[in-house]
Design a protein around this motif. Structure first.
Motif, PDB file in Angstrom:
ATOM      1  N   PRO A  19      41.099 -78.758 -44.735  1.00 38.98           N
ATOM      2  CA  PRO A  19      39.955 -79.192 -43.934  1.00 38.98           C
ATOM      3  C   PRO A  19      39.716 -80.703 -44.111  1.00 38.98           C
ATOM      4  O   PRO A  19      39.838 -81.230 -45.225  1.00 38.98           O
ATOM      5  N   LYS A  20      39.395 -81.357 -43.014  1.00 36.82           N
ATOM      6  CA  LYS A  20      39.253 -82.822 -43.005  1.00 36.82           C
ATOM      7  C   LYS A  20      38.268 -83.315 -44.062  1.00 36.82           C
ATOM      8  O   LYS A  20      38.575 -84.239 -44.824  1.00 36.82           O
ATOM      9  N   LEU A  21      37.092 -82.728 -44.127  1.00 39.38           N
ATOM     10  CA  LEU A  21      36.095 -83.182 -45.088  1.00 39.38           C
ATOM     11  C   LEU A  21      36.604 -83.025 -46.522  1.00 39.38           C
ATOM     12  O   LEU A  21      36.437 -83.926 -47.346  1.00 39.38           O
ATOM     13  N   ALA A  23      39.707 -83.070 -47.565  1.00 42.60           N
ATOM     14  CA  ALA A  23      40.730 -84.094 -47.813  1.00 42.60           C
ATOM     15  C   ALA A  23      40.081 -85.438 -48.135  1.00 42.60           C
ATOM     16  O   ALA A  23      40.558 -86.181 -49.002  1.00 42.60           O
ATOM     17  N   HIS A  24      38.974 -85.753 -47.458  1.00 42.95           N
ATOM     18  CA  HIS A  24      38.268 -87.004 -47.723  1.00 42.95           C
ATOM     19  C   HIS A  24      37.495 -86.937 -49.044  1.00 42.95           C
ATOM     20  O   HIS A  24      37.345 -87.945 -49.723  1.00 42.95           O
ATOM     21  N   GLN A  25      37.012 -85.777 -49.395  1.00 46.05           N
ATOM     22  CA  GLN A  25      36.318 -85.621 -50.686  1.00 46.05           C
ATOM     23  C   GLN A  25      37.297 -85.757 -51.850  1.00 46.05           C
ATOM     24  O   GLN A  25      36.978 -86.352 -52.877  1.00 46.05           O
ATOM     25  N   LYS A  26      38.492 -85.212 -51.692  1.00 41.54           N
ATOM     26  CA  LYS A  26      39.499 -85.239 -52.756  1.00 41.54           C
ATOM     27  C   LYS A  26      40.376 -86.487 -52.706  1.00 41.54           C
ATOM     28  O   LYS A  26      41.157 -86.728 -53.626  1.00 41.54           O
ATOM     29  N   GLY A  27      40.282 -87.252 -51.630  1.00 39.66           N
ATOM     30  CA  GLY A  27      41.079 -88.472 -51.504  1.00 39.66           C
ATOM     31  C   GLY A  27      42.566 -88.206 -51.364  1.00 39.66           C
ATOM     32  O   GLY A  27      43.387 -89.017 -51.811  1.00 39.66           O
ATOM     33  N   LEU A  28      42.938 -87.108 -50.702  1.00 39.69           N
ATOM     34  CA  LEU A  28      44.349 -86.764 -50.560  1.00 39.69           C
ATOM     35  C   LEU A  28      44.969 -87.449 -49.352  1.00 39.69           C
ATOM     36  O   LEU A  28      44.335 -87.591 -48.296  1.00 39.69           O
ATOM     37  N   LEU A  29      46.218 -87.854 -49.504  1.00 42.01           N
ATOM     38  CA  LEU A  29      46.940 -88.556 -48.439  1.00 42.01           C
ATOM     39  C   LEU A  29      47.155 -87.621 -47.258  1.00 42.01           C
ATOM     40  O   LEU A  29      47.654 -86.500 -47.415  1.00 42.01           O
ATOM     41  N   HIS A  30      46.772 -88.100 -46.066  1.00 35.75           N
ATOM     42  CA  HIS A  30      46.922 -87.309 -44.854  1.00 35.75           C
ATOM     43  C   HIS A  30      47.277 -88.204 -43.677  1.00 35.75           C
ATOM     44  O   HIS A  30      47.090 -89.412 -43.710  1.00 35.75           O
ATOM     45  N   LEU A 104      34.811 -94.908 -49.558  1.00 29.93           N
ATOM     46  CA  LEU A 104      33.743 -94.961 -48.560  1.00 29.93           C
ATOM     47  C   LEU A 104      32.443 -94.506 -49.207  1.00 29.93           C
ATOM     48  O   LEU A 104      32.404 -94.146 -50.382  1.00 29.93           O
ATOM     49  N   GLU A 105      31.382 -94.488 -48.418  1.00 37.63           N
ATOM     50  CA  GLU A 105      30.094 -94.005 -48.906  1.00 37.63           C
ATOM     51  C   GLU A 105      30.161 -92.502 -49.143  1.00 37.63           C
ATOM     52  O   GLU A 105      31.120 -91.838 -48.757  1.00 37.63           O
ATOM     53  N   ASN A 106      29.169 -91.973 -49.788  1.00 42.33           N
ATOM     54  CA  ASN A 106      29.032 -90.536 -50.043  1.00 42.33           C
ATOM     55  C   ASN A 106      30.145 -89.964 -50.911  1.00 42.33           C
ATOM     56  O   ASN A 106      30.435 -88.768 -50.835  1.00 42.33           O
ATOM     57  N   GLY A 107      30.805 -90.811 -51.695  1.00 43.42           N
ATOM     58  CA  GLY A 107      31.869 -90.338 -52.568  1.00 43.42           C
ATOM     59  C   GLY A 107      33.145 -89.944 -51.849  1.00 43.42           C
ATOM     60  O   GLY A 107      33.999 -89.262 -52.415  1.00 43.42           O
ATOM     61  N   LEU A 108      33.296 -90.368 -50.612  1.00 41.47           N
ATOM     62  CA  LEU A 108      34.478 -90.030 -49.819  1.00 41.47           C
ATOM     63  C   LEU A 108      35.543 -91.119 -49.957  1.00 41.47           C
ATOM     64  O   LEU A 108      35.231 -92.278 -50.228  1.00 41.47           O
ATOM     65  N   THR A 109      36.783 -90.717 -49.736  1.00 41.35           N
ATOM     66  CA  THR A 109      37.915 -91.649 -49.799  1.00 41.35           C
ATOM     67  C   THR A 109      38.803 -91.445 -48.585  1.00 41.35           C
ATOM     68  O   THR A 109      39.168 -90.309 -48.264  1.00 41.35           O
TER      69      THR A 109
END
Length: 176
Positions: A19-21, A23-30, A104-109
Motif C-alpha cells: 500500500p502506498k501510504l 511504503a511512504h511510512q517505511k521509506g521503502l524504494l518504489h 517529508l512531514e508526518n514522519g513520511l519518506t
C-alpha cells in the motif's frame, strides 16, 4: 483507485507490492514517475498540490507525478495520470530515471526510483480538485529564482531534479 505501489530494487526490478501510504511510512524504494509539460512558449506547467493530500499539500511541483499501477508500463501510467490530474493528453518523451530519498512531514519518506517524462501542450488544464489546487505557467529562470528564494514552497523531488530535467530537455531538443 489502486493504492498499491511497486516496490523495486536499485535496478528498478519489481520485488513486491505494498500500500502506498505504508511504503511512504517505511521509506521503502518504489517505482514512480514525474511529468513535465511545457507550452509552445517554453514555459513549464506547474501544479499546486491539493490541500488535504497526506504529504506535501499546497506545495508547487512539476505538472504531474504519481506511481504506475502494478503491471502497468510506467509511461502508460504517466499518460494516464496526466489526463486524470490535469485533464491533458499529449505525447510524452522519456528523459531519464533517478533514485532519490527525501524525508517529508508526518514522519513520511519518499524513496523513489523516478522515471521522468516531458511533453509539450497548450491545452488548458482541467484540474482534479482532489489532486491539484491550482496551476501556473512559468519560465525556467523565473522558477529557479523563486525556488532559491522560497524553497519551502516546492516539493522535495521537484527541487532535486529540476536542473537535470532542464538540461536534458535542452539536449533532446537540440538533437531533434
Amino acid at each position: 483507485m489502486n493504492d498499491q505501489v511497486v516496490l523495486v530494487d536499485e535496478n528498478d526490478l519489481a520485488i513486491g507490492l505494498m500500500p502506498k501510504l505504508e511504503a511512504h511510512q517505511k521509506g521503502l524504494l518504489h517505482r514512480a514517475f514525474s511529468v513535465f509539460i511545457f507550452n509552445s512558449k517554453g514555459e513549464m506547467l506547474l501544479q499546486q498540490r491539493a490541500f488535504g493530500k497526506y504529504h506535501s499539500e499546497g506545495l508547487w511541483s512539476n505538472t504531474c507525478c504519481s506511481h504506475p499501477f502494478p503491471d502497468e508500463p510506467t509511461e502508460e501510467g504517466a499518460v494516464r495520470r496526466l489526463a486524470e490530474e490535469m485533464g491533458i493528453r499529449t505525447d510524452l518523451h522519456f528523459l531519464f530515471a533517478f533514485q532519490y530519498c527525501a524525508d517529508l512531514e508526518n514522519g513520511l519518506t519518499e524513496n523513489e526510483y523516478d522515471h521522468v517524462f516531458w511533453g509539450v501542450s497548450d491545452a488548458i488544464p482541467n484540474l482534479d480538485p482532489l489532486e491539484v489546487s491550482d496551476y501556473r505557467y512559468v519560465a525556467a529562470e523565473t522558477l529557479k529564482t523563486d525556488m532559491q528564494a522560497h524553497p519551502e514552497n516546492y516539493t522535495e523531488w521537484f527541487k532535486i531534479c529540476l536542473d537535470e530535467v532542464l538540461s536534458k530537455i535542452e539536449s533532446q531538443k537540440s538533437g531533434l
